[in-house]
Design a protein around this motif. Structure first.
Motif: not given
Length: 764
Positions: A269-298
């Protein structure tokens, strides 16, 4: 003109459900901010107040602990920060007449939303033993009652002194000082329920229980991994930093069981371009099961080890310990087991690996999604292993970033609010003040509840917060609180904890961040520490809500004088008169705060030292950064059950409920909803719109039930469900905690679903 508070609790029996959003902030955030601010403060007060939020000559937002850069925007706040400010700076008032009209039994039936909407408490209130409602009391008599109860205890360890994250450095330092001169280390705090797992893991592995990055590091990173965090709701100003990092070329991996709008796209909301177009943030979404993070990083660590040239061998050799044991454990990581634990595909993990290997500067950010499981501490240790392998601690653009949730929660710990204090702190207190502080450990939050339940603690004092609603196992906690001889809450507004009392109870109204603080020596300021170790001043600009309010430092100082009297070796009156004298003593006790008053006079404050970040020195038991090799754990579900995580809506901050909507998730007009994957719902026979009771299952065999939740088909990870707290805290067993840290395991609750009759109900 500000509006009046709601007269009755809104009925939440039929929340409306629409498709979730795919972008955060933008025009809707501005509109919602202005609407809620105007309702609480009116137009002119809104402008006068919001323009001082997070400014160098203003006050620190009472919401989250996200830092500010050196250059500030005119509007240096987010939607949820503005809500927090508006509720504190509200023109609504809770006077003695309110309490006369609302007996305790009535308050106990009200929702947290209704209680919070009533406004600022204007006078000290007292609930005598056997009375049915609070009554006004003088400050002098209030402190006499506290002193009576404390001095009548058989042991100082029968008293509990809880601290909420909003408490200033000065007040926190005084509270721990009083508790320890009184004779106890019973200093539970909100960290016990959130980032205690982070502190435990980081202290062991890198030697300091704080993050190692600055805002500038985020802007310079090649890769940012965001695990178990929803910044769009919980830390919205973080989105600006992520947007800047993206513009500089960074890539972002999001690891979460739920897709979150704020990590998909940010409409600045601080910039006109941001308000209109926006910025995509995530390049890769890993939809992990709850509690599976240790296994992923290992598994990622195993794959890094197997990639020629991927390990920073010089860093590992010169700065780390335990590598061989860790490498042997990592080699045992198994693809099949990891895919089962995470719910991810082999392709997704290989994509993540490619992004990791392409990055020279990597940061991992996390929040409650990693810290509130039985195996949270080993999970965060594995994150540290991941960063150590490629030398990503102690250089620009890289490091660990546990994102603290509450303004100054990190500062309170720095000031000594901890039930297991370091011997060096106790030595420094003894040298500076001339008394011998207790050396035995005190109670954390969970053990405090157990002590109240078992009759081992009798006086409960809370510096801010909403203890009853923030803690697990609601029925057990409330019964424990009612066993106390005295409960005391230092508060700005009403909350559920004021309706769950000991035999006697006090509400002590205090100044907020937005209020001017004038003492005998003149106008005062307090200080706070943000999530990245910056310490700066906070100065309120509004006339206090009532002439009867006292500041937090004044409350602690007067309580200490009333309780300790002539036996104290400390000049408490001087601390109340001039907060600079508190900072002078902090400077001689807490490392990094030397010349505190001079440093904090600099606009924007100063950064605390951090040995791993500043000089690649690791003050651990081995003198080096420690690799660890814990067995991989993840929750296993019985058939017909789901794993529930508790979370916030977009209209709440911690236990403070601003409204009944969750705009980004498409929920409107109600909070008793449970988000379930459509495929899981089909298997369990849960139609969208059906009403169900949530029943948690744990090894003690006790039935814990949260009734009347509307089923919402939602794109959660398979096998997982989500619902808002504090409504679902009743499902979290008191004994279900993280190993080592003892943090409640609120993100991994095994639940079954039982049909419920739909009935009208007030918000709870």
């Amino acid at each position: 003109m500000a509006s009046k508070p709601p007269a009755g609790d809104p009925v939440q029996d039929a929340p409306q459900v629409a498709a979730p959003k795919h972008a955060a902030a933008g025009l809707p955030a501005i509109g919602h901010t202005l609407l809620m601010a105007q309702q609480q403060m009116g137009v002119s007060r809104t402008a006068r107040t919001l323009l001082k939020v997070n400014q160098k000559d203003g006050f620190d937002c009472p919401g989250c602990a996200w830092p500010e850069g050196d250059k500030r925007h005119t509007a240096e706040f987010c939607e949820n920060g503005a809500k927090a400010v508006a509720e504190e700076a509200t023109l609504r008032r809770v006077t003695p007449d309110f309490f006369a009209a609302h007996p305790l039994a009535d308050l106990a039936t009200r929702s947290g939303y209704w209680l919070g909407q009533q406004g600022r408490i204007t006078q000290p209130m007292y609930l005598p033993e056997g009375a049915d409602r609070y009554e006004a009391i003088t400050w002098e008599r209030a402190f006499e009652i506290i002193a009576e109860e404390l001095t009548a205890l058989d042991s100082p360890d029968e008293a509990l002194f809880y601290t909420s994250g909003r408490t200033s450095n000065e007040a926190a330092f005084l509270l721990q000082l009083f508790a320890r001169e009184f004779g106890t280390n019973n200093l539970p705090d909100c960290s016990n329920m959130c980032h205690e797992s982070s502190g435990s893991a980081l202290t062991e592995t890198i030697g300091i229980g704080k993050g190692s990055v600055s805002l500038e590091d985020l802007h310079q990173a090649d890769l940012i991994v965001i695990a178990g965090q929803n910044p769009g709701t919980n830390h919205p100003r973080m989105l600006s930093a992520l947007e800047k990092a993206k513009h500089a070329g960074a890539r972002i991996i999001s690891v979460n069981p739920l897709p979150e709008a704020g990590l998909e796209k940010f409409k600045n909301p601080q910039t006109p371009q941001g308000m209109i177009k926006g910025a995509a943030l995530t390049d890769l979404f890993l939809q992990i099961r709850i509690g599976g993070d240790q296994a992923l990083f290992r598994l990622l660590n195993k794959l890094i080890l197997e990639t020629e040239g991927a390990v920073d061998e010089l860093f590992v050799r010169e700065h780390t310990h335990g590598f061989e044991e860790f490498r042997a454990a990592a080699r045992e990581a198994d693809w099949e087991a990891t895919l089962a634990a995470t719910g991810l595909s082999r392709t997704e993990i290989e994509q993540a690996l490619a992004m990791v290997l392409a990055s020279k500067r990597t940061i991992v950010c996390w929040a409650m999604g990693l810290t509130q499981h039985k195996h949270s501490v080993p999970t965060i240790r594995e994150v540290v292993n991941f960063l150590l392998l490629r030398g990503n601690i102690g250089r620009p653009g890289a490091g660990v970033c546990p994102v603290r949730g509450h303004s100054n929660v990190q500062g309170d710990r720095t000031m000594g609010i901890f039930e297991r204090p370091a011997p060096a702190l106790l030595d420094a207190l003894e040298k500076e003040f001339g008394f011998a502080p207790p050396r035995h450990h005190g109670y954390d939050v969970v053990r405090s509840i157990e002590a109240l339940r078992d009759g081992k603690a009798k006086v409960f004092f809370a510096m801010g917060g909403n203890f009853v609603s923030a803690t697990p196992d609601t029925d057990v906690t409330e019964a424990a609180m009612r066993r106390a001889s005295l409960t005391v809450h230092v508060s700005t507004k009403l909350n559920r904890s004021h309706a769950v009392t000991g035999r006697r109870a006090l509400i002590l109204p205090t100044l907020g961040r937005t209020d001017k603080d004038v003492q005998k020596s003149g106008r005062q300021f307090v200080t706070v520490e943000d999530s990245m170790g910056m310490v700066h001043a906070s100065r309120g600009n509004l006339a206090p809500a009532s002439r009867h309010l006292l500041s937090e430092p004044a409350i602690v100082a007067r309580m200490a004088r009333a309780t300790l009297g002539a036996h104290s070796v400390i000049d408490w009156a001087e601390f109340e008169k001039d907060y600079a004298t508190i900072r002078d003593r902090i400077a001689r006790v807490v490392p990094g705060f030397e010349d505190f008053n001079a440093k904090v006079a600099h606009p924007g404050g100063f950064q605390l030292p951090h040995a791993p970040r500043d000089e690649r020195r690791f003050p651990t038991a081995t003198g080096k950064a420690n690799f660890t090799a814990a067995p991989v754990e993840f929750p296993e579900l019985p058939e017909g059950r789901l794993l529930l995580q508790t979370l916030r809506s977009h209209d709440q901050y911690n236990t403070t409920i601003y409204g009944l909507d969750d705009r980004y998730r498409g929920i409107k007009g109600g909070r008793r909803v449970v988000l379930v994957n459509p495929a899981d719902a089909a298997e369990l026979g849960l139609a969208d719109g059906a009403y169900t009771d949530l029943v948690s299952e744990w090894k003690d065999g006790v039935e814990r039930r949260a009734p009347g939740f509307r089923v919402v088909h939602y794109p959660t990870a398979r096998g997982c469900a989500a619902a808002y707290y504090p409504e679902t805290n009743v499902l979290v067993p008191l004994g279900s905690t993280a190993d080592v840290s003892n943090t409640p395991a609120s993100k991994s609750v095994v639940v079954r679903f039982e049909p419920a009759e739909r009935e009208d109900r007030a918000g709870e």
